[in-house]
Design a protein around this motif. Structure first.
Motif, PDB file in Angstrom:
ATOM      1  N   TYR A   1      -1.038  58.752 -52.557  1.00  0.00           N
ATOM      2  CA  TYR A   1      -1.312  58.165 -51.243  1.00  0.00           C
ATOM      3  C   TYR A   1      -0.122  57.284 -50.875  1.00  0.00           C
ATOM      4  O   TYR A   1       0.371  56.521 -51.710  1.00  0.00           O
ATOM      5  CB  TYR A   1      -2.606  57.349 -51.261  1.00  0.00           C
ATOM      6  CG  TYR A   1      -3.103  57.015 -49.873  1.00  0.00           C
ATOM      7  CD1 TYR A   1      -3.769  57.961 -49.108  1.00  0.00           C
ATOM      8  CD2 TYR A   1      -2.872  55.756 -49.324  1.00  0.00           C
ATOM      9  CE1 TYR A   1      -4.200  57.675 -47.826  1.00  0.00           C
ATOM     10  CE2 TYR A   1      -3.303  55.454 -48.045  1.00  0.00           C
ATOM     11  CZ  TYR A   1      -3.968  56.412 -47.295  1.00  0.00           C
ATOM     12  OH  TYR A   1      -4.391  56.126 -46.019  1.00  0.00           O
TER      13      TYR A   1
ATOM     14  N   LEU B   1      -3.371  63.721 -45.854  1.00  0.00           N
ATOM     15  CA  LEU B   1      -3.009  62.308 -45.791  1.00  0.00           C
ATOM     16  C   LEU B   1      -2.010  61.942 -46.886  1.00  0.00           C
ATOM     17  O   LEU B   1      -1.186  61.048 -46.707  1.00  0.00           O
ATOM     18  CB  LEU B   1      -4.257  61.430 -45.945  1.00  0.00           C
ATOM     19  CG  LEU B   1      -5.021  61.049 -44.681  1.00  0.00           C
ATOM     20  CD1 LEU B   1      -6.287  60.302 -45.040  1.00  0.00           C
ATOM     21  CD2 LEU B   1      -4.161  60.216 -43.749  1.00  0.00           C
ATOM     22  N   SER B   2      -2.110  62.609 -48.021  1.00  0.00           N
ATOM     23  CA  SER B   2      -1.243  62.272 -49.147  1.00  0.00           C
ATOM     24  C   SER B   2       0.222  62.592 -48.876  1.00  0.00           C
ATOM     25  O   SER B   2       1.112  62.075 -49.551  1.00  0.00           O
ATOM     26  CB  SER B   2      -1.711  63.013 -50.409  1.00  0.00           C
ATOM     27  OG  SER B   2      -1.633  64.420 -50.226  1.00  0.00           O
TER      28      SER B   2
ATOM     29  N   LEU C   1       1.630  62.286 -45.699  1.00  0.00           N
ATOM     30  CA  LEU C   1       2.125  61.591 -44.513  1.00  0.00           C
ATOM     31  C   LEU C   1       3.191  60.573 -44.888  1.00  0.00           C
ATOM     32  O   LEU C   1       3.171  60.003 -45.988  1.00  0.00           O
ATOM     33  CB  LEU C   1       0.972  60.861 -43.813  1.00  0.00           C
ATOM     34  CG  LEU C   1      -0.049  61.687 -43.035  1.00  0.00           C
ATOM     35  CD1 LEU C   1      -1.111  60.769 -42.454  1.00  0.00           C
ATOM     36  CD2 LEU C   1       0.622  62.480 -41.926  1.00  0.00           C
TER      37      LEU C   1
ATOM     38  N   ALA D   1       0.534  56.592 -42.255  1.00  0.00           N
ATOM     39  CA  ALA D   1      -0.738  56.584 -42.986  1.00  0.00           C
ATOM     40  C   ALA D   1      -1.478  55.265 -42.783  1.00  0.00           C
ATOM     41  O   ALA D   1      -0.863  54.197 -42.723  1.00  0.00           O
ATOM     42  CB  ALA D   1      -0.479  56.799 -44.474  1.00  0.00           C
TER      43      ALA D   1
ATOM     44  N   ALA E   1      -6.943  59.623 -50.930  1.00  0.00           N
ATOM     45  CA  ALA E   1      -6.599  60.347 -49.701  1.00  0.00           C
ATOM     46  C   ALA E   1      -7.805  61.095 -49.150  1.00  0.00           C
ATOM     47  O   ALA E   1      -8.049  61.098 -47.933  1.00  0.00           O
ATOM     48  CB  ALA E   1      -5.448  61.318 -49.977  1.00  0.00           C
TER      49      ALA E   1
END
Length: 456
Positions: A82, A46-47, A49, A54, A159
């Motif tokens: 993030y 996720l970090s 994206l 996100a 994240a």
């Protein structure tokens, strides 16, 4: 066998069963600490994206006064790995000393989407709920991460928490397809959750102390050992909700749908729902967790991150007052048998009961057994402390083992006296005001001369 022997035999069996259960919980907590926290935390995908993909997160930091290490704790939210989040600093008084610290942080990180909300509304006795009302209403995103002012964390914490909340396996190749199928991609919309979904992600506290007063060292020993291993074990078993409000990630729409668990509020013609529904409770975090668990049937989850709790300067009297306060709150919120069994989870009292039972049933020296018990108990506690601190080295001052063991011994000796003292009353001091805890778990302000005291 006489009647006296029969009674002691049955009592010994009962105590040995409890002793075995307590040790089982302790070893489960130790295993979770070792398996979850002792290795290096992997970064979440996720970090990496793009911001457009996100899920957005609103971070809320409720503040009141100059807590210890406030700048460093608040700064942690400005350095997250993030792509899409905002930070709201929530205060209830424009004269609050924390406001200057917040402005300094915002000036240092102008690129972070952050703002201040000053809101003096009072919907109940709980000042944290009062402080959170407007930030909840004005949050940009449905995902909310509420973090106490004393809490710091590593950059990858958010994240990993979001990935866990969404149920995505962020370490494998199916992550992208899982993320696309989650119902929480739009900023302010969410499909109704399904029973068994994750409704709350929380983190076990790991205490550090910069000013080594006796009370803060004893509190640190409690949080990093007894509290941590039981917290981890209960959550691993998943029997019921067991959370602290130090660091909680959940969905605003889920909270908005909750009905009040307060008997007094349910008597109103139009009982409040959502966050305001928890305003009569001192332990609002626990009540919110219980409601998510039982009303919406949503699970709770944890990641391999800890909430680094920067303790302030406490006297031993402060420590005793804090522990007795939460015992008095807990005894009103949990079934009586659970409250009465609590002393058996303590090393000295529980160890004496367990070693006597072992001696009665199998024959052995009680002092020798108890000494072995205490050494084993300390060994488990030191291991739990070491595992939890693996990934947060440098986020607090080092502490020698000898000093920690000394504080641990004081904590263990005080455990039963503090418990018995707490059982003898139902009033607590909280942020300079006196409250009475009633059977429902609600707090009633008894300082009637104060303008913000509520009548029930």
């Amino acid at each position: 066998m006489g009647s006296g022997d029969t009674v002691s035999f049955v009592l010994a069996i009962f105590l040995l069963v409890i002793y075995a259960v307590v040790w089982t919980l302790s070893l489960i907590g130790l295993r979770v600490a070792r398996n979850r926290y002792s290795g290096k935390s992997l970064p979440s995908r996720l970090s990496t994206l793009p911001k457009t993909s996100a899920p957005g997160v609103t971070i809320i930091r409720p503040l009141c006064g100059l807590d210890n290490n406030l700048f460093n704790a608040l700064e942690a939210a400005m350095n997250l790995e993030y792509p899409k989040y905002e930070v709201i600093f929530a205060l209830q008084d424009e004269r609050d000393e924390a406001l200057l610290v917040v402005k300094l942080i915002m000036e240092k990180y102008p690129h972070v989407d952050s703002r201040i909300i000053i809101n003096d509304a009072k919907v109940g006795v709980n000042p944290k709920i009062n402080n959170l009302m407007m930030p909840f209403a004005e949050a940009k995103y449905d995902l909310l991460w509420v973090i106490d002012a004393t809490i710091a964390f590593t950059p990858g914490t958010l994240a990993r928490a979001v990935a866990t909340f969404l149920g995505a396996s962020y370490s494998d190749s199916s992550f992208d397809s899982e993320l696309e199928s989650t119902p929480l991609l739009a900023d302010n919309t969410r499909s109704p959750p399904k029973a068994g979904d994750v409704g709350l992600v929380h983190h076990v506290p790991y205490a550090v102390t910069y000013k080594k007063s006796l009370g803060s060292l004893v509190e640190q020993a409690f949080l990093n050992t007894t509290h941590a291993k039981m917290y981890l074990a209960i959550n691993a078993l998943g029997i019921d909700s067991c959370i602290m409000g130090k660091s909680n990630l959940y969905s605003k729409s889920n909270i908005d749908s909750l009905t009040t668990p307060s008997p007094s509020l349910r008597k109103l013609p139009d009982p409040p729902t959502g966050l305001a529904a928890f305003s009569p409770f001192m332990a609002e975090d626990n009540m919110i967790g219980l409601s998510l668990w039982h009303e919406l049937r949503l699970k709770h989850a944890m990641t391999g991150d800890v909430a680094v709790d920067c303790l302030g300067t406490l006297s031993l009297k402060d420590y005793i007052a804090r522990r007795s306060r939460w015992i008095r709150v807990r005894k009103r919120m949990t079934p009586i048998p659970a409250t009465m069994l609590e002393p058996f989870t303590e090393s000295i009292f529980g160890g004496l009961c367990g070693t006597w039972a072992t001696s009665r049933l199998f024959g052995a020296s009680v002092p020798a057994l108890w000494l072995v018990h205490m050494v084993a108990w300390l060994s488990v506690d030191l291991s739990v402390r070491r595992y939890l601190g693996t990934n947060v080295k440098g986020m607090g001052p080092p502490q020698g083992t000898a000093m920690f063991v000394g504080a641990w011994l004081i904590r263990e000796v005080l455990a039963m006296p503090v418990y018995l003292y707490a059982l003898c009353g139902d009033q607590v001091m909280w942020r300079g005001r006196r409250y009475r805890i009633v059977q429902s778990g609600e707090a009633i302000c008894v300082d009637d001369h104060r303008p913000d005291a509520l009548s029930h």
